[in-house]
Design a protein around this motif. Structure first.
Motif, PDB file in Angstrom:
ATOM      1  N   LEU A   9       0.826  -1.212   0.000  1.00  0.00           N
ATOM      2  CA  LEU A   9       0.000   0.000   0.000  1.00  0.00           C
ATOM      3  C   LEU A   9       0.858   1.259   0.000  1.00  0.00           C
ATOM      4  O   LEU A   9       0.475   2.278  -0.592  1.00  0.00           O
ATOM      5  CB  LEU A   9      -0.954   0.010   1.191  1.00  0.00           C
ATOM      6  CG  LEU A   9      -2.054  -1.045   1.174  1.00  0.00           C
ATOM      7  CD1 LEU A   9      -2.892  -0.973   2.433  1.00  0.00           C
ATOM      8  CD2 LEU A   9      -2.916  -0.901  -0.059  1.00  0.00           C
ATOM      9  N   ILE A 101      -7.445   6.866   3.320  1.00  0.00           N
ATOM     10  CA  ILE A 101      -7.756   5.451   3.535  1.00  0.00           C
ATOM     11  C   ILE A 101      -6.474   4.621   3.500  1.00  0.00           C
ATOM     12  O   ILE A 101      -6.248   3.765   4.349  1.00  0.00           O
ATOM     13  CB  ILE A 101      -8.780   4.954   2.493  1.00  0.00           C
ATOM     14  CG1 ILE A 101     -10.149   5.562   2.784  1.00  0.00           C
ATOM     15  CG2 ILE A 101      -8.859   3.429   2.479  1.00  0.00           C
ATOM     16  CD1 ILE A 101     -11.171   5.355   1.687  1.00  0.00           C
ATOM     17  N   LEU A 102      -5.613   4.892   2.516  1.00  0.00           N
ATOM     18  CA  LEU A 102      -4.360   4.146   2.423  1.00  0.00           C
ATOM     19  C   LEU A 102      -3.439   4.440   3.606  1.00  0.00           C
ATOM     20  O   LEU A 102      -2.784   3.538   4.135  1.00  0.00           O
ATOM     21  CB  LEU A 102      -3.649   4.466   1.111  1.00  0.00           C
ATOM     22  CG  LEU A 102      -4.323   3.957  -0.165  1.00  0.00           C
ATOM     23  CD1 LEU A 102      -3.586   4.468  -1.393  1.00  0.00           C
ATOM     24  CD2 LEU A 102      -4.418   2.449  -0.184  1.00  0.00           C
ATOM     25  N   THR A 104      -4.201   5.207   6.629  1.00  0.00           N
ATOM     26  CA  THR A 104      -4.683   4.731   7.922  1.00  0.00           C
ATOM     27  C   THR A 104      -4.859   3.216   7.977  1.00  0.00           C
ATOM     28  O   THR A 104      -5.357   2.710   8.983  1.00  0.00           O
ATOM     29  CB  THR A 104      -6.016   5.417   8.280  1.00  0.00           C
ATOM     30  OG1 THR A 104      -6.956   5.184   7.232  1.00  0.00           O
ATOM     31  CG2 THR A 104      -5.808   6.895   8.497  1.00  0.00           C
ATOM     32  N   ARG A 105      -4.465   2.503   6.951  1.00  0.00           N
ATOM     33  CA  ARG A 105      -4.504   1.035   7.007  1.00  0.00           C
ATOM     34  C   ARG A 105      -3.526   0.567   8.084  1.00  0.00           C
ATOM     35  O   ARG A 105      -2.452   1.152   8.260  1.00  0.00           O
ATOM     36  CB  ARG A 105      -4.119   0.395   5.676  1.00  0.00           C
ATOM     37  CG  ARG A 105      -5.045   0.703   4.514  1.00  0.00           C
ATOM     38  CD  ARG A 105      -6.433   0.102   4.676  1.00  0.00           C
ATOM     39  NE  ARG A 105      -7.272   1.031   5.417  1.00  0.00           N
ATOM     40  CZ  ARG A 105      -8.330   0.702   6.133  1.00  0.00           C
ATOM     41  NH1 ARG A 105      -8.715  -0.516   6.250  1.00  0.00           N
ATOM     42  NH2 ARG A 105      -9.027   1.602   6.775  1.00  0.00           N
ATOM     43  N   PRO A 106      -3.862  -0.498   8.811  1.00  0.00           N
ATOM     44  CA  PRO A 106      -2.989  -0.961   9.903  1.00  0.00           C
ATOM     45  C   PRO A 106      -1.569  -1.315   9.458  1.00  0.00           C
ATOM     46  O   PRO A 106      -0.612  -1.007  10.179  1.00  0.00           O
ATOM     47  CB  PRO A 106      -3.720  -2.208  10.431  1.00  0.00           C
ATOM     48  CG  PRO A 106      -5.145  -1.992  10.069  1.00  0.00           C
ATOM     49  CD  PRO A 106      -5.131  -1.230   8.783  1.00  0.00           C
ATOM     50  N   THR A 107      -1.398  -1.916   8.300  1.00  0.00           N
ATOM     51  CA  THR A 107      -0.047  -2.273   7.860  1.00  0.00           C
ATOM     52  C   THR A 107       0.798  -1.031   7.590  1.00  0.00           C
ATOM     53  O   THR A 107       1.983  -1.005   7.897  1.00  0.00           O
ATOM     54  CB  THR A 107      -0.084  -3.138   6.592  1.00  0.00           C
ATOM     55  OG1 THR A 107      -0.810  -2.447   5.568  1.00  0.00           O
ATOM     56  CG2 THR A 107      -0.724  -4.478   6.855  1.00  0.00           C
ATOM     57  N   VAL A 108       0.172  -0.001   7.044  1.00  0.00           N
ATOM     58  CA  VAL A 108       0.896   1.230   6.734  1.00  0.00           C
ATOM     59  C   VAL A 108       1.265   1.953   8.026  1.00  0.00           C
ATOM     60  O   VAL A 108       2.410   2.367   8.217  1.00  0.00           O
ATOM     61  CB  VAL A 108       0.066   2.134   5.802  1.00  0.00           C
ATOM     62  CG1 VAL A 108       0.728   3.475   5.607  1.00  0.00           C
ATOM     63  CG2 VAL A 108      -0.164   1.445   4.465  1.00  0.00           C
ATOM     64  N   ARG A 109       0.317   2.091   8.935  1.00  0.00           N
ATOM     65  CA  ARG A 109       0.608   2.757  10.204  1.00  0.00           C
ATOM     66  C   ARG A 109       1.675   2.005  10.988  1.00  0.00           C
ATOM     67  O   ARG A 109       2.570   2.605  11.574  1.00  0.00           O
ATOM     68  CB  ARG A 109      -0.659   2.895  11.043  1.00  0.00           C
ATOM     69  CG  ARG A 109      -1.558   4.019  10.579  1.00  0.00           C
ATOM     70  CD  ARG A 109      -2.727   4.145  11.472  1.00  0.00           C
ATOM     71  NE  ARG A 109      -3.326   2.804  11.566  1.00  0.00           N
ATOM     72  CZ  ARG A 109      -4.220   2.445  12.442  1.00  0.00           C
ATOM     73  NH1 ARG A 109      -4.634   3.277  13.331  1.00  0.00           N
ATOM     74  NH2 ARG A 109      -4.715   1.234  12.459  1.00  0.00           N
TER      75      ARG A 109
END
Length: 124
Positions: A9, A101-102, A104-109
């Motif tokens: 992402l 949206i991208l 705040t995705r868990p993997t990104v954060r």
């Protein structure tokens, strides 16, 4: 020192930012004959997006925050435009919402806000 793999992402965000920044610089360069102040600012804005993409790829937290703030400001501006001009402001909501949206995705954060382990010293 081994690097953590970049989440897909984040790569998607960086590609989108590169495309947007590159197109902004390209169109500003096409209009550069007029050499007006807004055209120069538009070109600098595109260069900033390219720089932001590069820093996001390197997992800089300030780049995450900068993009989040830019998206929130864009959403507020588009919301005002939506209130003043009706549905003509709806297309302007798409890109900031997509980036938020991208972001705040868990993997990104997790990738941005989890410290990287210290390097392991090599023993000769």
């Amino acid at each position: 020192m081994p690097q953590r793999p970049t989440p897909p992402l984040v790569t998607v965000m960086c590609i989108l930012l590169c495309i947007g920044g590159g197109l902004t610089v390209f169109y500003a360069a096409l209009s550069l004959r007029s050499l007006s102040f807004p055209i120069v600012l538009q070109g600098l804005y595109g260069v900033f997006y390219l720089f932001l993409s590069w820093r996001l790829q390197r997992a800089n937290r300030w780049a995450w925050w900068a993009l989040a703030v830019l998206c929130v400001v864009s959403l507020l501006i588009e919301a005002v435009r939506l209130g003043l001009h009706g549905l003509t402001g709806v297309p302007g909501l798409v890109w900031p919402l997509l980036y938020l949206i991208l972001l705040t995705r868990p993997t990104v954060r997790h990738w941005f806000f989890t410290p990287q382990p210290p390097p392991v010293p090599e023993i000769p």
